[in-house]
Write a protein that holds these residues in place. Structure first.
Motif, short mmCIF file in Angstrom:
data_model
loop_
_atom_site.label_atom_id
_atom_site.label_comp_id
_atom_site.label_asym_id
_atom_site.label_seq_id
_atom_site.Cartn_x
_atom_site.Cartn_y
_atom_site.Cartn_z
N ALA A 48 0.87 -1.18 0.00
CA ALA A 48 0.00 0.00 0.00
C ALA A 48 0.89 1.22 0.00
N GLY A 49 0.85 2.02 -1.08
CA GLY A 49 1.65 3.24 -1.17
C GLY A 49 2.83 3.07 -2.11
N ALA A 50 2.80 3.83 -3.23
CA ALA A 50 3.93 3.80 -4.17
C ALA A 50 4.82 5.00 -3.92
N GLY A 51 5.21 5.19 -2.64
CA GLY A 51 6.24 6.18 -2.32
C GLY A 51 7.59 5.52 -2.52
N ILE A 52 8.63 6.25 -2.18
CA ILE A 52 9.98 5.76 -2.49
C ILE A 52 10.29 4.47 -1.74
N GLU A 106 -1.39 2.90 -5.19
CA GLU A 106 -1.07 4.27 -4.78
C GLU A 106 -2.32 5.13 -4.94
N LYS A 107 -2.66 5.85 -3.88
CA LYS A 107 -3.92 6.60 -3.94
C LYS A 107 -3.84 7.83 -4.86
N SER A 108 -2.64 8.44 -5.01
CA SER A 108 -2.55 9.62 -5.90
C SER A 108 -2.68 9.18 -7.35
N SER A 109 -3.23 10.08 -8.17
CA SER A 109 -3.42 9.70 -9.57
C SER A 109 -2.09 9.64 -10.32
N ASP A 125 14.29 14.94 -7.27
CA ASP A 125 12.97 15.53 -7.50
C ASP A 125 12.02 14.35 -7.26
N ARG A 126 11.20 14.42 -6.21
CA ARG A 126 10.44 13.24 -5.80
C ARG A 126 9.35 12.85 -6.80
N ARG A 127 8.90 13.78 -7.61
CA ARG A 127 7.96 13.37 -8.66
C ARG A 127 8.70 12.45 -9.63
N ALA A 136 3.08 0.84 3.31
CA ALA A 136 4.08 1.87 2.97
C ALA A 136 3.35 3.16 2.66
N THR A 137 2.33 3.47 3.47
CA THR A 137 1.48 4.63 3.18
C THR A 137 2.00 5.91 3.80
N GLY A 138 3.25 5.92 4.26
CA GLY A 138 3.85 7.17 4.73
C GLY A 138 3.16 7.68 5.99
N PHE A 139 3.13 9.01 6.12
CA PHE A 139 2.60 9.61 7.34
C PHE A 139 1.12 9.27 7.56
N GLY A 151 19.20 24.33 9.10
CA GLY A 151 18.50 24.52 7.84
C GLY A 151 19.17 23.74 6.73
N TRP A 152 18.38 23.28 5.74
CA TRP A 152 18.97 22.55 4.61
C TRP A 152 18.92 23.39 3.33
N PHE A 153 19.93 23.20 2.48
CA PHE A 153 19.99 23.81 1.15
C PHE A 153 20.30 22.68 0.18
N ILE A 172 6.70 -0.28 6.64
CA ILE A 172 8.02 0.28 6.37
C ILE A 172 7.92 1.79 6.15
N GLY A 173 9.08 2.46 6.11
CA GLY A 173 9.12 3.90 5.82
C GLY A 173 8.39 4.69 6.89
N ASN A 174 7.83 5.82 6.47
CA ASN A 174 7.19 6.72 7.43
C ASN A 174 5.99 6.11 8.12
N ASN A 213 13.67 12.87 11.91
CA ASN A 213 14.10 14.22 11.55
C ASN A 213 14.86 14.10 10.24
N PRO A 214 14.84 15.14 9.38
CA PRO A 214 15.59 15.01 8.13
C PRO A 214 17.11 15.06 8.29
N LEU A 215 17.61 15.40 9.47
CA LEU A 215 19.06 15.52 9.64
C LEU A 215 19.76 14.20 9.32
C1 LIG Z 1 10.72 18.45 6.31
C2 LIG Z 1 11.22 17.12 5.85
C3 LIG Z 1 12.40 17.04 5.12
C4 LIG Z 1 12.87 15.80 4.70
N1 LIG Z 1 14.05 15.72 4.01
C5 LIG Z 1 14.57 14.51 3.72
C6 LIG Z 1 15.80 14.38 3.03
O1 LIG Z 1 16.41 15.38 2.63
N2 LIG Z 1 16.27 13.14 2.79
C7 LIG Z 1 15.60 12.01 3.20
O2 LIG Z 1 16.11 10.91 3.03
N3 LIG Z 1 14.41 12.11 3.79
C8 LIG Z 1 13.88 13.31 4.06
N4 LIG Z 1 12.67 13.40 4.67
C9 LIG Z 1 11.94 12.16 4.93
C10 LIG Z 1 11.31 11.60 3.67
O3 LIG Z 1 10.49 12.56 3.07
C11 LIG Z 1 10.48 10.39 4.02
O4 LIG Z 1 11.12 9.63 4.98
C12 LIG Z 1 10.20 9.53 2.82
O5 LIG Z 1 9.44 10.25 1.90
C13 LIG Z 1 9.45 8.30 3.28
O6 LIG Z 1 8.99 7.59 2.19
P1 LIG Z 1 7.72 6.66 2.32
O7 LIG Z 1 7.70 5.88 1.05
O8 LIG Z 1 7.69 5.97 3.61
O9 LIG Z 1 6.49 7.67 2.37
P2 LIG Z 1 5.94 8.61 1.23
O10 LIG Z 1 7.02 9.05 0.34
O11 LIG Z 1 5.10 9.63 1.89
O12 LIG Z 1 5.01 7.63 0.39
C14 LIG Z 1 3.80 7.13 0.88
C15 LIG Z 1 2.86 6.96 -0.28
O13 LIG Z 1 1.69 6.30 0.15
C16 LIG Z 1 0.58 6.91 -0.49
N5 LIG Z 1 -0.61 6.62 0.31
C17 LIG Z 1 -0.99 7.19 1.48
N6 LIG Z 1 -2.13 6.63 1.91
C18 LIG Z 1 -2.47 5.68 1.00
C19 LIG Z 1 -3.54 4.75 0.91
N7 LIG Z 1 -4.49 4.68 1.83
N8 LIG Z 1 -3.55 3.91 -0.15
C20 LIG Z 1 -2.58 3.96 -1.11
N9 LIG Z 1 -1.57 4.84 -1.07
C21 LIG Z 1 -1.50 5.67 -0.01
C22 LIG Z 1 0.94 8.38 -0.55
O14 LIG Z 1 0.20 9.06 -1.53
C23 LIG Z 1 2.42 8.29 -0.87
O15 LIG Z 1 2.68 8.31 -2.24
C24 LIG Z 1 12.16 14.63 5.04
C25 LIG Z 1 10.96 14.71 5.75
C26 LIG Z 1 10.49 15.95 6.15
C27 LIG Z 1 9.21 16.01 6.92
#
Ligand SMILES: Cc1cc2nc3c(=O)[nH]c(=O)nc-3n(C[C@H](O)[C@H](O)[C@H](O)COP(=O)(O)OP(=O)(O)OC[C@H]3O[C@@H](n4cnc5c(N)ncnc54)[C@H](O)[C@@H]3O)c2cc1C
Length: 633
Positions: free
Chosen positions: A42-46, A68-71, A136-138, A222-225, A281-283, A414-416, A422-424
């Motif tokens: 569940a979730g096509a994030g990274i 992945e829920k986003s189009s 570029d995450r897209r 893997a639905t992230g936050f 801060g990050w650049f 897994i993942g978020n 923290n991003p550090l």
């Molecule tokens: C301010 C900030 C700065 C950051 N900077 C960095 C950095 O520089 N380097 C780094 O390594 N990390 C960084 N991170 C962390 C990084 O963004 C995440 O850890 C990473 O994106 C996690 O990936 P993920 O696949 O777990 O979640 P996501 O990338 O969020 O992917 C989750 C996917 O699940 C999809 N989804 C959600 N709900 C559903 C559902 N019900 N059904 C189907 N799909 C669903 C979402 O649309 C999304 O595409 C940063 C985070 C923050 C907050």
């Protein structure tokens, strides 16, 4: 021979103007939806995509569906990557030089510490160990989606996922991973199996071309936050320690970088950090494809993937500029800039004078508070209003948390979805790769087990994953943050601790920086996983945390931390005498001693970057032409 470009997706869009983004993306799957899969992600994030790709690589017979829920992939925060991700890319996906046609080049980390008045600047850095990417995450999610589809994983966009689970008490495993908590299989809910039972997966398909559910033997959240599955097993846990962190960020165009004289090597393609007492801060300068149409980008990516799969040398792939022209995909360099600050400080009463929205006000407040930051931003960066849609400034509050349960009967998270700190030092993607890699290894074992023992293997694996992610990885990452943030309070602490962190994190250079990410790397956790780090950072925090009085540490505390750091570096130098630190750190010799007047890395590092005389971007020293514009070295 380079294969000819094909405009399959642009033509499809031209011929069927009503085709939605998700239909376009889903048309790239190799097989039809069947309603049944071995593994559903569940979730096509990274992180979800990297898990699926590694699992398919090690268990090619498994049917994997990703929803992945986003189009279509869209911008996300999280652009800077480190060696875990770069080694995962070269080991599991594609050699770096293909990837570097699409993403910004990155070599190392640079840190600048400003004092509480924001005037004096101390700098520290590390680089030359490996090459990585500014994403570029897209583009990264689109590339990984198309790579996954190419190797036989079906990825569906525009399809949200939900789960039906058994009552929490019967399903969850213990938070410390050592109790017997996996429930007996329930044949009424979930996929009836004679070994273990996965949660039932419900689909919300915007196009209504699939079904309303899919039968999975095992599911990966893997639905992230949004924590679609983990949230059913408990609320977010925050860490002990009293403070959390908030982030404020925006996107900028570099106007004219006049900072080299003040901030050493500012132009170099590292991720740059400016640290101050409340945080940092990050650049991050990256290649943005935001203005490219989806169908054209898909054709461009297909072209790179098809050529790579047919073993066309990366050398022969056209430069980024030529690819952009061939496929009508404009790109540009932009810079992601943001602050990640502790939330236990007070903003001034007149905060509304700093901007229109909360995120703008808080972003601008820190920019103005520190003159070094303000001068840098005013001289060298112009804001890109509404670059990614309606908002210009972004915010994420109370970033550090973890899910109390990250694995159970027939599932892993897994993942978020499992947690974030923290991003550090970029643990999101880089420690996240470790979690995804380990989850895929466990999934392989679960499916390889004979039927009569598969339930026991599932249970053992869920406990092992819980112990790894919840009890080991996340607390270590949180400790790493407390350690780093404490260090930003004084230049002398900053100087003492940064090279010490490299020493504990990197350990033996030649051993750690291999060509691909392997099982032994899972415990690295961007340096926080080593036993030396644990001992050293605990000793430092024991000294610093009780002395915190708002900003300044006591003189006695500074001296103690300096002594601890010196002893540590000496010990690690004796243990790894072969490390040529002078090649990786600009100010230090091979024994991690500061060398007055040294400003460049010694020759002999694994990599270095050279500025292109044509486009002024950077190329690595193994390339004989610029991958961006094609100008010879
Ligand atoms: C301010 C900030 C700065 C950051 N900077 C960095 C950095 O520089 N380097 C780094 O390594 N990390 C960084 N991170 C962390 C990084 O963004 C995440 O850890 C990473 O994106 C996690 O990936 P993920 O696949 O777990 O979640 P996501 O990338 O969020 O992917 C989750 C996917 O699940 C999809 N989804 C959600 N709900 C559903 C559902 N019900 N059904 C189907 N799909 C669903 C979402 O649309 C999304 O595409 C940063 C985070 C923050 C907050």
């Amino acid at each position: 021979m380079v294969y000819a470009p094909i405009r399959r997706f642009a033509n499809l869009r031209h011929d069927c103007p009503d085709i939605s983004d998700s239909m376009l993306l889903n048309s790239n799957n190799q097989t039809e939806f069947t309603g049944v899969a071995d593994v559903v992600v569940a979730g096509a994030g990274i992180i979800g995509l990297c898990y699926a790709i590694h699992l398919k690589n090690i268990s090619p017979h498994l049917e994997i569906n990703v929803f992945e829920k986003s189009s279509s992939p869209t911008q996300k925060i999280g652009e800077s990557t480190l060696s875990s991700f770069s080694r995962f890319v070269s080991g599991d996906i594609i050699p770096h030089d293909y990837f570097l046609r699409l993403f910004g080049l990155k070599d190392g980390l640079q840190f600048y510490c400003v004092d509480e008045r924001g005037l004096s600047v101390t700098s520290e850095d590390i680089g030359g160990l490996d090459l990585s990417f500014q994403l570029d995450r897209r583009m990264s999610e689109l590339f990984l989606t198309m790579w996954a589809q190419k190797i036989g994983i079906n990825v569906y966009h525009g399809v949200g996922t939900d789960f039906k689970v058994m009552p929490e008490d019967a399903f969850a495993i213990s938070a410390n991973g050592d109790k017997d908590g996996v429930a007996a299989p329930n044949q009424e809910i979930g996929t009836a199996m004679n070994h273990f039972t996965a949660p039932q997966v419900l689909l919300d398909d915007a196009s209504q071309s699939l079904a309303t559910s899919v039968k999975a033997k095992l599911v990966c959240d893997a639905t992230g936050f949004s924590r679609r599955l983990t949230s059913k097993f408990g609320n977010r846990e925050t860490f002990k320690g009293g403070w959390n962190c908030d982030a404020y960020w925006a996107y900028f165009q570099e106007t004219d970088v006049k900072t080299e004289d003040r901030l050493d090597h500012w132009n170099y393609p590292a991720t740059k950090h400016i640290c101050f007492p409340e945080g940092w801060g990050w650049f991050i300068k990256l290649i943005s494809w935001e203005k490219s149409p989806l169908s054209n980008l898909m054709d461009l990516i297909s072209y790179v993937i098809d050529n790579a799969k047919r073993n066309v040398s990366a050398r022969d792939i056209p430069s980024t500029t030529v690819l952009s022209e061939m496929f009508d995909c404009p790109f540009e360099f932009i810079t992601s800039i943001g602050w990640a600050v502790r939330n236990d400080h007070k903003f001034p009463d007149n905060l509304e004078e700093y901007g229109a929205t909360e995120s703008e006000r808080k972003f601008t407040y820190f920019k103005r508070k520190y003159p070094t930051l303000e001068r840098l931003m005013d001289n060298s960066y112009a804001i890109l209003p509404n670059y990614y849609g309606k908002k210009t400034y972004f915010v994420r509050k109370s970033m550090a948390f973890q899910s109390p349960v990250v694995a159970g009967d027939g599932w892993l998270a897994i993942g978020n979805s499992a947690g974030f700190t923290n991003p550090l030092i970029s643990p999101g993607i880089n420690a996240g790769i470790g979690g995804a890699f380990y989850a895929a290894m466990l999934t392989q074992e679960i499916f390889a087990a004979p039927e009569e023992s598969s339930r026991a293997v599932m249970k053992k694996s869920a406990n092992a994953f819980q112990a790894y992610h919840h009890d080991f990885m996340m607390p270590r990452l949180n400790q790493m943050n407390r350690f780093w943030y404490s260090m930003f309070r004084d230049h002398r602490l900053f100087e003492a601790m940064i090279p010490s962190f490299w020493a504990v994190g990197v350990q033996e250079i030649d051993h750690l920086y291999g060509a691909s990410f392997v099982a032994e790397d899972v415990n690295w956790v961007v340096g926080a996983g080593t036993a030396d780090f644990q001992t050293y950072s605990k000793a430092v925090l024991d000294v610093l945390e009780p002395t915190f009085d708002g900003v300044a540490p006591t003189e006695d505390a500074v001296e103690k931390v300096q002594a601890l750091s010196k002893q540590l570096r000496r010990r690690l130098h004796d243990r790894y005498p072969g490390n040529k630190w002078g090649c990786y750190l600009r100010k230090y010799d091979d024994s991690l001693r500061i060398v007055p007047g040294k400003h460049e890395r010694d020759i002999g590092g694994k990599y270095t970057c050279i500025q292109c005389v044509g486009c002024k971007y950077w190329m690595h020293n193994f390339s004989d032409f610029c991958l961006i514009c094609g100008t010879p070295k």
